[in-house]
Design an enzyme around this catalytic site. Structure first.
Site, PDB file in Angstrom:
ATOM      1  CG  HIS A   1      18.113 -62.015  35.629  1.00 27.71           C
ATOM      2  ND1 HIS A   1      17.134 -61.137  34.625  1.00 27.71           N
ATOM      3  CD2 HIS A   1      17.692 -62.124  36.551  1.00 27.71           C
ATOM      4  CE1 HIS A   1      16.699 -60.384  35.468  1.00 27.71           C
ATOM      5  NE2 HIS A   1      16.215 -61.041  37.129  1.00 27.71           N
TER       6      HIS A   1
ATOM      7  CG  HIS B   1      18.885 -57.216  39.178  1.00 32.77           C
ATOM      8  ND1 HIS B   1      18.572 -57.170  39.956  1.00 32.77           N
ATOM      9  CD2 HIS B   1      18.340 -58.625  38.076  1.00 32.77           C
ATOM     10  CE1 HIS B   1      17.490 -57.607  40.118  1.00 32.77           C
ATOM     11  NE2 HIS B   1      17.351 -58.268  39.333  1.00 32.77           N
TER      12      HIS B   1
ATOM     13  CD  GLU C   1      14.653 -56.259  37.470  1.00 35.99           C
ATOM     14  OE1 GLU C   1      14.654 -57.059  36.423  1.00 35.99           O
ATOM     15  OE2 GLU C   1      14.388 -56.676  38.458  1.00 35.99           O
TER      16      GLU C   1
HETATM   17  C1  BGC Z   1      13.090 -61.200  39.115  1.00 37.23           C
HETATM   18  C2  BGC Z   1      12.978 -61.737  39.719  1.00 37.23           C
HETATM   19  C3  BGC Z   1      14.326 -62.357  40.034  1.00 37.23           C
HETATM   20  C4  BGC Z   1      15.107 -61.109  40.722  1.00 37.23           C
HETATM   21  C5  BGC Z   1      16.451 -61.768  40.979  1.00 37.23           C
HETATM   22  C6  BGC Z   1      14.227 -59.896  38.855  1.00 37.23           C
HETATM   23  O1  BGC Z   1      14.096 -59.303  37.665  1.00 37.23           O
HETATM   24  O2  BGC Z   1      12.333 -60.379  38.314  1.00 37.23           O
HETATM   25  O3  BGC Z   1      11.416 -63.080  39.695  1.00 37.23           O
HETATM   26  O4  BGC Z   1      14.162 -63.168  41.882  1.00 37.23           O
HETATM   27  O5  BGC Z   1      14.847 -60.650  39.505  1.00 37.23           O
HETATM   28  O6  BGC Z   1      17.147 -61.339  41.211  1.00 37.23           O
END
Ligand code: BGC
Length: 375
Positions: free
Chosen positions: A131, A206, A340
């Site tokens: 991220h 998210h 997402e």
């Molecule tokens: C990921 C997860 C991660 C999460 C964190 C998601 O987009 O795919 O693996 O733990 O985000 O909030």
């Protein structure tokens, strides 16, 4: 006495709401101070559409804080994860409702090569980058403009300038994320990003959804449809190994609706690696709507529409019940699910995946819609 009381109330009201527009059309847009971060003011913005339904946003992370929509009997409930205080956002790192960038999801070993130059990113997920890195766009204060545009749709435009080499990514990038909150209970998110140097980009939101209400149990009973004939299986670090696999005959087949809990515990290697669903689905992009989530008890339904090639279905597998949000409600293991919309994880290192490269002079433009209704 009564006069001075009224005056005091008025002054306090003006201090709290530095902007409070109630329009003839019946919608309203307000903001109040949420706190300070990094020397900048953070605000909480409340948009009400003419149906009386509420979307709250903050410029910390260009984040969705609250989505309040009715169930089939008209009972209102917030259906997304969020916190009541800015401190909880800045202290934690769960990406609740925030914009994620410059590269959402994972980049293997936190590095990639572009035009023969190797870029090394900030690492924050084992050996990998997740991220955008620890200082990603979820954790910065954005500029904002509250507007009802030409169409009388309550909206907020968030803007951020990501400097060259921020978290290791090349190019100065100017990012604009616009949220519109329509009378049809749609959150329309427009992304517009331009760069002055060749770079990579994967931007998403998210938000975690629980259509029974955030903090009202898990999402194993939610019915999910995703129009994706393939997904990108992952290794032990949740990095795709580069192949698209057909979902047919696997627990990843959501082309017909299935409740999340039906197959999530199956003895399937991919489910074991993800601790449940935490995978990128390759969208067929054939129908207007790409995914549907329905919760039968409340009757709430969410449709997701995107022009992106993929969507990460993440079912809150890493939540362990230690996070509590609005009203002290605990967000339990699998208490929310995320859809997402995205380019595929690790695309900068995987030439077979749709390119995530953005070039100067060709801004990236994309739209994702979350539409809420009842059935
Ligand atoms: C990921 C997860 C991660 C999460 C964190 C998601 O987009 O795919 O693996 O733990 O985000 O909030």
């Amino acid at each position: 006495m009564k006069g001075s009381y009224l005056l005091t109330t008025l002054v306090i009201a003006l201090m709290v709401f530095s902007c409070n527009q109630k329009t003839d059309e019946g919608y309203s847009m307000q903001k109040k101070v949420f706190g300070d971060y990094d020397g900048k003011e953070v605000v909480l913005i409340t948009l009400k559409n003419s149906e009386g339904n509420t979307l709250k946003l903050t410029n910390y992370g260009a984040t969705i804080v609250w989505i309040e929509v009715p169930d089939r009997d008209g009972n209102m409930e917030n259906i997304t994860f969020g916190y009541e205080t800015l401190d909880e956002y800045t202290n934690g790192d769960p990406y609740f409702g925030s914009v994620v960038g410059r590269y959402a999801n994972r980049i293997a070993k936190g590095k990639f090569i572009l035009d023969d130059i190797e870029y090394n990113l900030a690492i924050n997920n084992g050996m990998n980058t997740l991220h955008g890195g620890p200082g990603g766009w979820h954790s910065v204060v954005w500029d904002y403009e509250i507007t009802d545009n030409e169409e009388n749709i309550p909206s907020v435009i968030f803007r951020y300038h990501s400097p060259d080499m921020e978290e290791g990514y090349p190019g100065n990038m100017v990012i604009e994320v616009t949220y519109q909150w329509t009378d049809n209970n749609e959150i329309i998110i427009d992304y517009n990003c331009s760069t002055d140097k060749k770079t990579v980009l994967n931007i998403t939101n998210h938000a975690y959804f629980n259509l029974k209400g955030a903090g009202n149990g898990d999402i194993l009973d939610h019915e999910v449809t995703i129009l994706a004939s393939q997904f990108t299986p992952v290794d032990q670090d949740l990095i795709p190994f580069g192949e698209n696999i057909a979902v047919e005959g696997t627990p990843f087949d959501f082309t017909q609706s299935h409740i999340v809990g039906e197959r999530i515990e199956e003895d399937n290697e991919q489910l074991v690696l993800g601790g449940g669903y935490d995978h990128n689905f390759v969208l067929d992009n054939v129908e207007e709507v790409d995914a549907i989530v329905y919760e039968p008890k409340s009757g709430r339904m969410m449709e997701m529409i995107t022009d992106q090639p993929g969507v990460q279905l993440y079912c809150g597998n890493f939540l362990d019940g230690t996070e509590a949000g609005h009203g002290g409600k605990v967000y339990e293991h699998r208490g929310g699910l995320c859809l997402e919309t995205q380019h595929f994880p690790d695309s900068p290192n995987q030439s077979a995946f749709p390119s995530s490269v953005v070039e100067p002079g060709s801004p990236f433009k994309s739209r994702t819609v979350y539409r809420f209704s009842v059935k």
